[in-house]
Enzyme design. Structure first.
Site, short mmCIF file in Angstrom:
data_model
loop_
_atom_site.label_atom_id
_atom_site.label_comp_id
_atom_site.label_asym_id
_atom_site.label_seq_id
_atom_site.Cartn_x
_atom_site.Cartn_y
_atom_site.Cartn_z
N ASP A 32 -4.46 -131.12 -74.93
CA ASP A 32 -5.23 -131.46 -76.13
C ASP A 32 -6.54 -132.13 -75.76
O ASP A 32 -7.60 -131.83 -76.33
CB ASP A 32 -4.43 -132.41 -77.04
CG ASP A 32 -3.35 -131.68 -77.81
OD1 ASP A 32 -3.26 -130.44 -77.67
OD2 ASP A 32 -2.59 -132.34 -78.53
N GLU B 151 -6.79 -121.87 -77.55
CA GLU B 151 -7.77 -122.35 -76.57
C GLU B 151 -8.97 -121.41 -76.55
O GLU B 151 -9.57 -121.18 -75.53
CB GLU B 151 -7.16 -122.50 -75.18
CG GLU B 151 -5.96 -121.63 -74.91
CD GLU B 151 -6.32 -120.19 -74.63
OE1 GLU B 151 -6.22 -119.38 -75.57
OE2 GLU B 151 -6.70 -119.88 -73.48
P1 GH3 Z 1 -6.07 -116.81 -69.59
O1 GH3 Z 1 -6.95 -117.20 -68.47
O2 GH3 Z 1 -5.61 -115.42 -69.50
O3 GH3 Z 1 -6.71 -117.09 -70.91
O4 GH3 Z 1 -4.77 -117.72 -69.48
P2 GH3 Z 1 -4.28 -118.85 -70.45
O5 GH3 Z 1 -3.17 -119.57 -69.81
O6 GH3 Z 1 -5.42 -119.66 -70.89
O7 GH3 Z 1 -3.83 -118.02 -71.73
P3 GH3 Z 1 -2.47 -117.93 -72.51
O8 GH3 Z 1 -2.82 -117.18 -73.77
O9 GH3 Z 1 -1.39 -117.39 -71.66
O10 GH3 Z 1 -2.11 -119.41 -72.88
C1 GH3 Z 1 -2.79 -120.17 -73.80
C2 GH3 Z 1 -2.13 -121.50 -73.88
O11 GH3 Z 1 -2.86 -122.39 -74.75
C3 GH3 Z 1 -0.75 -121.44 -74.41
C4 GH3 Z 1 -0.69 -122.51 -75.47
O12 GH3 Z 1 0.43 -123.33 -75.31
C5 GH3 Z 1 -1.92 -123.32 -75.24
N1 GH3 Z 1 -2.41 -123.93 -76.46
C6 GH3 Z 1 -2.84 -123.34 -77.58
N2 GH3 Z 1 -3.20 -124.26 -78.50
C7 GH3 Z 1 -3.02 -125.47 -77.94
C8 GH3 Z 1 -3.23 -126.83 -78.40
O13 GH3 Z 1 -3.66 -127.09 -79.51
N3 GH3 Z 1 -2.95 -127.81 -77.51
C9 GH3 Z 1 -2.47 -127.56 -76.27
N4 GH3 Z 1 -2.24 -128.58 -75.47
N5 GH3 Z 1 -2.26 -126.32 -75.83
C10 GH3 Z 1 -2.52 -125.28 -76.64
MG MG Z 2 -7.01 -118.75 -71.97
MG MG Z 3 -6.46 -117.17 -75.20
#
Ligand code: GH3
Ligand code: MG
Ligand code: MG
Length: 356
Positions: A243, A269
Site C-alpha cells: 500500500d 497497481e
Molecule cells: P507484472 O510485472 O506482470 O505487472 O507483475 P505484477 O506482480 O505487478 O502483476 P500481478 O497482476 O500478477 O499482481 C498485481 C498485484 O497487485 C496483485 C495484488 O495483490 C496487488 N494489489 C492490487 N491492489 C493492491 C492494493 O491496493 N494494495 C496492495 N498492497 N496490493 C495490491
Molecule cells: Mg504489475
Molecule cells: Mg497489473
C-alpha cells in the site's frame, strides 16, 4: 518624414507586443502549473497588475449560479487577492453577453460607469480604459477577464487583442480544470488509498476529452502505467508495505502534472494518465521521465533491504488536427494503450512502448 514616423510607430508597436507577449506567457505557464482555483485567480488578479505598470486593477467575472467557485475561493484560507476581484454572475448571463456583443472577442476601450460598477465593484479609483477578454467553455461564454487602467489611452482597440485572447483561453481552461478537480474531491471520485482520481472519474473525463478531440482536433495522449512484479512486494514485505509503495508511486506520477492533465488509479497497481493537447514527442518524453523518476526512488518499506521498483508504460497518442480522420472511442484508446503496455511487459518490463 511621414515614412519615418510610420516606421518608428511600427517599431514601438513591435516592442510593446513583445513585452506583452512575454508577460502573458509567464503568467500562462504559471497558471498551467497551478494546483487550485485560488492560485489561478491570484495569478490573474494580482500578477497582471504587477507585470504591467499601466494595469491598475484586474477582476474576474464568472458564471457561477450556485456560488460554487465563490465557495472554493472563500475556503481557500490565506488569500492574495481582495474578495471583490472575483464576481460571481449568479442569475443572468445576458449582462456578460452584452459586454461582448455582437461577437465574442476581447474588447478594448473606455471604462463606462456601467462597466466600472459591474466589473470593478469596490474600487474607488475611476478607471479610464479597460480590456475585457471573454472566457469560453466548450465554445460558450462563461466569464470575462477584466483589466482596467487609469490611463484613458492605455487600452485601445486593436492592440494585442490576439495575445489577450490567448491568455484568456489558457485562463478559461485552467479555471475549468481546477473546478473539476475540486468537484472530484467533493463527490467521492478520488481513490481512498492514493488520493488521486479513481476510475469512475477517469472514464467521465475521458469521454469529455474525446468529445473535445472530435470538435477541436487537438492532440491527446493517454498512458497506462503498471508496476512491475508488484506481487513480489506484497509477498515479501506484506500488504501494508505494498500500500505504501502504491501511495508513493501515485505521488511521483502526479508530481509534475499540468492543470489539464488527469491521473487516475485505474486498477490495483495500474495507473492511467490523460494528457490533453500533448503531442507525440512531448508525451514520450514525459513517459520516459516518469519511468526514470520511479526507478530512482528508494522505498523505505524495510530498513534492512531498501526496495526499488520499476514501472512499464503503454502510450498512445492521437495527433492534432484529426478532423475528418476516422473516429476513435475512449475504450479503443485505452485498448491501444493496454496493448502497448502488454508489449512493454513482454519485452522485459521497466520500459515504455508507444502504440503504432
Ligand atoms: P507484472 O510485472 O506482470 O505487472 O507483475 P505484477 O506482480 O505487478 O502483476 P500481478 O497482476 O500478477 O499482481 C498485481 C498485484 O497487485 C496483485 C495484488 O495483490 C496487488 N494489489 C492490487 N491492489 C493492491 C492494493 O491496493 N494494495 C496492495 N498492497 N496490493 C495490491
Ligand atoms: Mg504489475
Ligand atoms: Mg497489473
Amino acid at each position: 518624414m511621414e515614412l519615418r514616423r510610420d516606421l518608428s510607430w511600427l517599431k514601438k508597436q513591435i516592442r510593446d507586443n513583445e513585452r506583452i507577449w512575454s508577460g502573458f506567457r509567464q503568467i500562462e505557464v504559471r497558471m498551467i502549473g497551478a494546483a487550485s482555483l485560488p492560485e489561478i485567480v491570484a495569478l490573474l488578479v494580482s500578477d497582471l497588475p504587477k507585470t504591467f505598470e499601466q494595469v491598475d486593477c484586474v477582476s474576474l467575472a464568472y458564471f457561477d449560479p450556485e456560488f460554487e467557485l465563490a465557495r472554493l475561493l472563500e475556503h481557500a484560507g490565506e488569500k492574495s487577492f481582495p474578495n471583490h476581484s472575483f464576481i460571481s454572475i449568479s442569475s443572468n448571463l445576458d449582462i456578460l453577453r452584452g459586454l461582448f456583443a455582437p461577437d465574442v472577442k476581447p474588447r478594448l476601450g473606455p471604462c463606462t460607469p456601467a462597466i466600472q460598477t459591474l466589473l470593478f465593484p469596490g474600487e474607488r479609483a475611476q478607471f479610464g480604459s479597460v480590456a475585457l477578454a471573454p472566457l469560453l467553455s466548450h465554445g460558450r461564454l462563461v466569464g470575462s477577464l477584466n483589466q482596467a487602467s487609469r490611463n484613458p489611452g492605455h487600452f485601445n482597440q486593436g492592440v494585442a487583442t490576439d495575445l489577450l485572447g490567448h491568455l484568456a483561453a489558457v485562463a478559461a481552461m485552467c479555471i475549468e480544470n481546477a473546478v473539476i478537480q475540486a468537484r472530484l474531491k467533493r463527490d467521492g471520485l478520488t481513490d481512498a488509498l492514493t488520493g488521486v482520481a479513481n476510475r469512475r472519474f477517469f472514464e467521465r473525463r475521458l469521454e469529455e476529452e474525446m468529445q473535445r478531440l472530435a470538435r477541436d482536433g487537438q492532440a491527446l495522449a493517454c498512458m497506462l502505467v503498471d508496476i512491475d512484479h508488484f506481487k513480489r512486494v506484497n509477498d515479501r514485505f506484506g500488504h501494508q508495505a505494498g500500500d505504501y509503495v502504491l501511495q508513493h508511486v501515485a505521488q511521483v506520477l502526479g508530481r509534475d502534472l499540468r492543470a489539464s492533465d488527469v491521473l487516475a488509479r485505474y486498477g490495483g497497481e495500474e495507473f492511467i494518465l490523460l494528457l490533453p493537447n500533448t503531442a507525440h514527442k512531448q508525451a514520450a518524453t514525459i513517459a520516459e521521465r516518469l519511468r526514470e523518476a520511479v526507478a530512482e526512488q528508494v522505498f523505505a518499506v524495510d530498513p534492512k533491504s531498501p526496495v526499488h521498483i520499476t514501472i512499464s508504460l503503454g502510450l498512445v497518442c492521437l495527433p492534432a488536427s484529426r478532423k475528418g480522420k476516422e473516429s476513435i472511442s475512449g475504450a479503443e484508446l485505452i485498448q491501444r494503450a493496454d496493448a502497448a503496455l502488454y508489449r512493454a511487459k513482454a519485452a522485459g518490463r521497466d520500459r515504455l512502448v508507444i502504440a503504432p
